[in-house]
Design a protein around this motif. Structure first.
Motif, mmCIF file in Angstrom:
data_model
loop_
_atom_site.group_PDB
_atom_site.id
_atom_site.type_symbol
_atom_site.label_atom_id
_atom_site.label_comp_id
_atom_site.label_asym_id
_atom_site.label_seq_id
_atom_site.Cartn_x
_atom_site.Cartn_y
_atom_site.Cartn_z
ATOM 1 N N ALA A 70 -20.654 -25.477 6.234
ATOM 2 C CA ALA A 70 -20.870 -24.763 7.492
ATOM 3 C C ALA A 70 -20.882 -25.725 8.675
ATOM 4 O O ALA A 70 -20.276 -25.465 9.724
ATOM 5 N N GLU A 71 -21.568 -26.861 8.524
ATOM 6 C CA GLU A 71 -21.625 -27.842 9.609
ATOM 7 C C GLU A 71 -20.248 -28.408 9.924
ATOM 8 O O GLU A 71 -19.910 -28.647 11.097
ATOM 9 N N GLU A 72 -19.422 -28.620 8.891
ATOM 10 C CA GLU A 72 -18.066 -29.137 9.104
ATOM 11 C C GLU A 72 -17.222 -28.136 9.894
ATOM 12 O O GLU A 72 -16.449 -28.520 10.788
ATOM 13 N N ILE A 73 -17.370 -26.847 9.571
ATOM 14 C CA ILE A 73 -16.615 -25.807 10.283
ATOM 15 C C ILE A 73 -17.018 -25.768 11.756
ATOM 16 O O ILE A 73 -16.165 -25.724 12.657
ATOM 17 N N VAL A 74 -18.314 -25.785 12.012
ATOM 18 C CA VAL A 74 -18.806 -25.734 13.391
ATOM 19 C C VAL A 74 -18.354 -26.961 14.169
ATOM 20 O O VAL A 74 -17.904 -26.852 15.318
ATOM 21 N N THR A 75 -18.435 -28.138 13.549
ATOM 22 C CA THR A 75 -18.044 -29.378 14.215
ATOM 23 C C THR A 75 -16.550 -29.394 14.523
ATOM 24 O O THR A 75 -16.126 -29.849 15.599
ATOM 25 N N LYS A 76 -15.736 -28.889 13.594
ATOM 26 C CA LYS A 76 -14.280 -28.860 13.798
ATOM 27 C C LYS A 76 -13.898 -27.969 14.966
ATOM 28 O O LYS A 76 -12.988 -28.303 15.749
ATOM 29 N N VAL A 77 -14.588 -26.858 15.116
ATOM 30 C CA VAL A 77 -14.254 -25.902 16.180
ATOM 31 C C VAL A 77 -14.839 -26.324 17.527
ATOM 32 O O VAL A 77 -14.167 -26.248 18.566
ATOM 33 N N SER A 78 -16.101 -26.775 17.527
ATOM 34 C CA SER A 78 -16.793 -27.044 18.797
ATOM 35 C C SER A 78 -16.781 -28.510 19.213
ATOM 36 O O SER A 78 -17.065 -28.835 20.369
ATOM 37 N N GLY A 79 -16.467 -29.395 18.253
ATOM 38 C CA GLY A 79 -16.491 -30.818 18.568
ATOM 39 C C GLY A 79 -17.872 -31.436 18.444
ATOM 40 O O GLY A 79 -18.050 -32.633 18.678
ATOM 41 N N ALA A 80 -18.857 -30.620 18.092
ATOM 42 C CA ALA A 80 -20.224 -31.116 17.920
ATOM 43 C C ALA A 80 -20.903 -30.329 16.823
ATOM 44 O O ALA A 80 -20.554 -29.172 16.544
ATOM 45 N N GLY A 81 -21.906 -30.931 16.190
ATOM 46 C CA GLY A 81 -22.633 -30.260 15.136
ATOM 47 C C GLY A 81 -23.516 -29.154 15.677
ATOM 48 O O GLY A 81 -23.833 -29.114 16.887
ATOM 49 N N PRO A 82 -23.951 -28.219 14.836
ATOM 50 C CA PRO A 82 -24.821 -27.135 15.250
ATOM 51 C C PRO A 82 -26.185 -27.646 15.698
ATOM 52 O O PRO A 82 -26.699 -28.638 15.171
ATOM 53 N N THR A 83 -26.772 -26.966 16.676
ATOM 54 C CA THR A 83 -28.082 -27.358 17.201
ATOM 55 C C THR A 83 -29.005 -26.152 17.213
ATOM 56 O O THR A 83 -28.645 -25.082 17.708
#
Length: 244
Positions: free
Chosen positions: A226-239
């Protein structure tokens, strides 16, 4: 007005709680104070190890010296002895002479090899489902007279509240860390599901199924995928909110 020895000890332990960063570090300082007090009372060098039992786990967590920690761990390895017995019966347990006492032959043989001749285990009843015990070691037989045992019990009585407070603080910190980790994991999974829903025009349940399949195929934890998907799309990890 002159403070009593008990009051001075309580102030010392309170300073330890404030000045140390973990339960193990605090109990290490406590064991130094305990060893010093009993050495004065017994008129001979006494070492002290501290055993903490929390839930089903019993472990040595501090000692007045590195050797005291190792001596205490011998009892954990063997599985029985005066300290463990003291935790069970909730009263001091004395091993006055390791060469003649018949109760724990394997443990006592190890002590003989280490040059220990007598041992005293003193329990500390705590809250939060935890108990602790002070394990005192002496290089001479019959080191723990009634007066010395009374001194050890008195020390334990004063120390009990301070030790309980240290354990409660650590338990609360661990719970907060677990909650924070759980929230971060849930945030990443929810965001990843939202991204998958947008990309595939699917329902939340379908998005979760996709996420689970990817996790299984990659042999990675769901949170990591999940973190990899969010980082790939947004350029940053989930917060999470509490990380902000």
């Amino acid at each position: 007005m002159t403070n009593s020895p008990e009051h001075e000890l309580l102030l010392e332990l309170q300073d330890l709680i404030v000045g140390t960063g973990s339960v193990a570090e605090f109990l290490g300082g406590l064991s130094v104070s305990a060893a010093s007090a009993l050495s004065r009372s017994a008129g001979t060098a006494i070492e002290c190890g501290v055993t903490l039992k929390h839930g089903r786990r019993t472990a040595t967590v501090g000692g007045s010296t590195d050797r005291a920690v190792e001596l205490d761990r011998i009892e954990q390895q063997v599985g029985d002895g005066p300290c463990i017995a003291a935790l069970k019966v909730k009263q001091p347990v004395l091993l006055a002479d390791v060469r003649t006492d018949p109760r724990w032959p394997d443990y006592q043989q190890r002590l003989i090899e280490e040059g220990v001749q007598s041992v005293l285990g003193v329990p500390l009843e705590l809250s939060q489902g935890a108990t602790a015990a002070l394990n005192f070691f002496s290089p001479v037989t019959d080191a723990f007279s009634k007066a010395v045992i009374d001194e050890a019990v008195s020390f334990a009585d004063v120390a009990r509240n301070a030790v309980g407070l240290a354990v409660r603080v650590a338990t609360a910190e661990d719970a907060a860390d677990d909650l924070s980790a759980a929230m971060a994991s849930r945030t990443a999974i929810n965001l990843a599901c939202g991204i998958i829903m947008g990309q595939n025009r699917c329902t939340q349940n379908e998005a979760m199924d996709i996420l689970i399949k990817v996790s299984s195929h990659r042999n990675q934890k769901l949170r990591v995928v999940a973190e990899e998907i969010v980082t790939k799309v947004s350029g940053a990890g989930p917060t999470t909110y509490f990380d902000m």
